[in-house]
Write an enzyme that holds these catalytic residues in place. Structure first.
Site, short mmCIF file in Angstrom:
data_model
loop_
_atom_site.label_atom_id
_atom_site.label_comp_id
_atom_site.label_asym_id
_atom_site.label_seq_id
_atom_site.Cartn_x
_atom_site.Cartn_y
_atom_site.Cartn_z
N ASP A 135 13.82 19.86 19.36
CA ASP A 135 12.50 19.70 19.18
C ASP A 135 11.45 20.11 20.37
OD1 ASP A 135 13.41 17.75 17.10
OD2 ASP A 135 14.41 17.08 18.90
N ILE B 18 27.17 24.68 13.57
CA ILE B 18 26.54 24.89 15.08
C ILE B 18 27.80 25.58 16.01
CG2 ILE B 18 25.79 23.65 16.95
CD1 ILE B 18 24.57 21.86 14.87
N GLY B 19 29.03 25.02 15.77
CA GLY B 19 30.28 25.64 16.55
C GLY B 19 30.42 27.18 16.35
N HIS C 22 15.15 11.68 17.75
CA HIS C 22 15.64 13.01 17.14
C HIS C 22 15.42 12.51 15.77
CE1 HIS C 22 16.54 16.85 15.86
NE2 HIS C 22 17.44 16.46 15.35
N1 NAI Z 1 20.26 17.08 17.24
C1 NAI Z 1 19.85 18.22 16.90
O1 NAI Z 1 18.77 18.84 17.31
C2 NAI Z 1 20.63 18.94 15.62
C3 NAI Z 1 21.74 17.91 15.10
N2 NAI Z 1 22.59 18.59 14.07
C4 NAI Z 1 23.58 17.86 13.58
O2 NAI Z 1 24.58 18.56 14.11
C5 NAI Z 1 25.93 18.12 13.44
C6 NAI Z 1 26.73 19.31 13.12
O3 NAI Z 1 25.99 20.25 12.10
P1 NAI Z 1 26.74 21.30 11.62
O4 NAI Z 1 27.36 22.17 12.40
O5 NAI Z 1 25.73 22.39 11.02
O6 NAI Z 1 27.67 20.81 10.49
P2 NAI Z 1 28.90 21.52 9.78
O7 NAI Z 1 29.27 20.35 8.67
O8 NAI Z 1 29.05 22.77 9.53
O9 NAI Z 1 30.28 21.01 11.09
C7 NAI Z 1 30.58 19.81 11.40
C8 NAI Z 1 32.10 19.72 11.58
O10 NAI Z 1 32.23 18.48 12.21
C9 NAI Z 1 33.61 18.50 11.93
N3 NAI Z 1 34.15 17.10 12.21
C10 NAI Z 1 33.72 15.97 11.23
N4 NAI Z 1 34.21 14.73 11.88
C11 NAI Z 1 34.91 15.10 13.06
C12 NAI Z 1 35.41 14.52 13.87
N5 NAI Z 1 35.86 12.93 13.67
N6 NAI Z 1 36.05 14.95 15.04
C13 NAI Z 1 35.75 16.38 15.31
N7 NAI Z 1 34.93 17.18 14.17
C14 NAI Z 1 34.66 16.60 13.09
C15 NAI Z 1 33.43 18.87 10.48
O11 NAI Z 1 35.14 19.19 10.08
C16 NAI Z 1 32.87 20.13 10.57
O12 NAI Z 1 33.54 21.18 10.71
C17 NAI Z 1 25.25 17.42 12.26
O13 NAI Z 1 25.38 15.90 12.50
C18 NAI Z 1 23.69 17.83 12.21
O14 NAI Z 1 22.98 17.21 11.54
C19 NAI Z 1 21.96 19.87 13.52
C20 NAI Z 1 20.98 20.34 14.08
C21 NAI Z 1 20.05 20.10 15.12
O1 OAA Z 2 17.29 17.89 10.42
C1 OAA Z 2 18.48 17.92 10.15
O2 OAA Z 2 19.08 17.20 9.78
C2 OAA Z 2 19.11 18.68 11.36
C3 OAA Z 2 18.38 18.52 12.62
O3 OAA Z 2 18.68 17.61 13.01
C4 OAA Z 2 17.40 19.60 12.87
O4 OAA Z 2 17.29 20.55 12.53
O5 OAA Z 2 16.48 19.02 13.82
#
Ligand code: NAI
Ligand code: OAA
Length: 328
Positions: A159, A18-19, A187
């Site tokens: 969503d 995401i970053g 969520h």
């Molecule tokens: N609310 C929403 O609509 C959505 C939420 N998400 C969530 O967003 C989060 C991130 O997703 P991605 O970027 O795909 O995951 P990713 O695994 O690609 O990146 C997560 C990053 O967080 C870092 N991280 C882990 N612990 C940490 C800490 N204590 N401090 C700082 N950084 C830390 C990791 O090193 C990694 O680089 C996940 O929990 C995912 O499920 C994803 C999609 C939608």
């Molecule tokens: O479903 C997941 O784990 C990632 C997420 O939150 C979304 O895409 O809504």
């Protein structure tokens, strides 16, 4: 603080999927013309990769990017931040439910809540994207007793956007013709995307669709399970759309929602619509000057009521689980 001073924006998990989308949008002015200073938090092993991302940010020569700082210590990175986007968490992989993530991620949000409490700016706003987002926000909020509870929110804007897109496709309307969409609750797959208060070209969406079977058996599950569908198709969870929704939510929070519309945000419940006080629950909200207000007075029928209660019950279970773990 004058508006020409940079807005200090923290992003956690900055080296993640995401970053990689979010940082470039923030740096290129998605929150407005005000210069932005990025404060990027990662775990130590990811800092080298993050250095590479910062090289790319430099190479974009974004006029609005006033500076970037990276590190693994929350107390340093969160110092003086006006906006904290808590993205970093362990993402869900195939077959996992969000509940599995509670423990793994709870520790992260306890520590980050404490750090924000001690060093963030007085006007800080905190948006939680990392899953399980609602309960992570609850953990951070509880561990930051000096920050007003209203400054925390969890992301249900993705969503909300998904629901708008599905409804637009069904009705042949454009996404801009759709207003007053609401995501209620968590969520997660129990969320309730509500068409009974949404509008298509000013007309009630449920009446316009006039197809309860589609609403119940197609629309709601498609929106609620979209995250899992993306994981299944892409092999990893949604990233660019999650970054885009994170931006939409932050922009509307800081600058206000449109006059004839509302947005969905998971915020601390004040008991509105019978949702237990203190839960981080997604409501229809109007935002203005950095604050939000829950839209009041919507009529809730039995169908909606049972869905709203089911998702509240899941949040109560999550809250009780993290209480048991000593995280709140
Ligand atoms: N609310 C929403 O609509 C959505 C939420 N998400 C969530 O967003 C989060 C991130 O997703 P991605 O970027 O795909 O995951 P990713 O695994 O690609 O990146 C997560 C990053 O967080 C870092 N991280 C882990 N612990 C940490 C800490 N204590 N401090 C700082 N950084 C830390 C990791 O090193 C990694 O680089 C996940 O929990 C995912 O499920 C994803 C999609 C939608
Ligand atoms: O479903 C997941 O784990 C990632 C997420 O939150 C979304 O895409 O809504």
């Amino acid at each position: 603080m004058s508006d020409s001073s940079p807005l200090k924006v923290a992003v956690t998990g900055a080296a993640g999927q995401i970053g990689y989308s979010l940082l470039f949008r923030l740096a290129s002015g998605a929150l407005g013309d005000r210069p932005i200073e990025l404060r990027l938090l990662e775990i130590e092993p990811a800092l080298k990769a993050l250095e590479g991302v910062v090289m790319e940010l430099d190479d974009c020569a974004f006029p609005t990017l006033a500076g970037v700082e990276i590190g693994h210590e929350a107390d340093k990175i969160f110092d003086g931040v006006n906006l904290a986007l808590l993205v970093g968490a362990r993402p869900r992989t195939k077959g996992m439910e969000r509940g599995d993530l509670l423990e793994a991620n709870g520790a992260i949000f306890t520590a980050q809540g404490k750090a924000l409490n001690s060093v963030a700016a007085d006007d800080v706003r905190i948006g939680v994207t990392g899953n399980p987002a609602n309960t992570n926000a609850l953990i951070a909020m509880t561990n930051a007793p000096d920050i007003p509870k209203e400054r925390f929110s969890a992301l249900t804007r993705l969503d909300h956007n998904r629901a708008i897109s599905q409804l637009a496709a069904k009705t042949g309307a454009s996404v801009t013709d759709i207003k007053k969409m609401t995501i209620w609750g968590n969520h997660s797959a129990t969320q309730y995307p509500d068409l009974f208060h949404a509008e298509v070209n000013g007309k009630n969406a449920a009446e316009t669709v006039n197809d309860q079977d589609w609403l119940e058996n197609d629309f709601i599950p498609t929106v609620a399970k979209r995250g899992a569908a993306i994981i299944e198709a892409r092999g990893s969870s949604s990233a660019a759309s999650a970054a885009s929704a994170t931006i939409d939510a932050a922009r509307d929070w800081l600058h206000g929602s449109a006059a004839d519309d509302w947005v969905s945000m998971a915020v601390v419940s004040d008991g509105s619509y019978g949702v237990p006080e203190g839960l981080i629950y997604s409501f229809p909200v109007i935002t203005k000057n950095g604050d939000w207000e829950i839209v009041q007075g919507l009529e809730i029928d039995d169908f909606s009521r049972s869905r709203m209660e089911a998702t509240a019950n899941e949040l109560i279970e999550e809250r009780d689980a993290v209480k048991e773990l000593g995280l709140i």
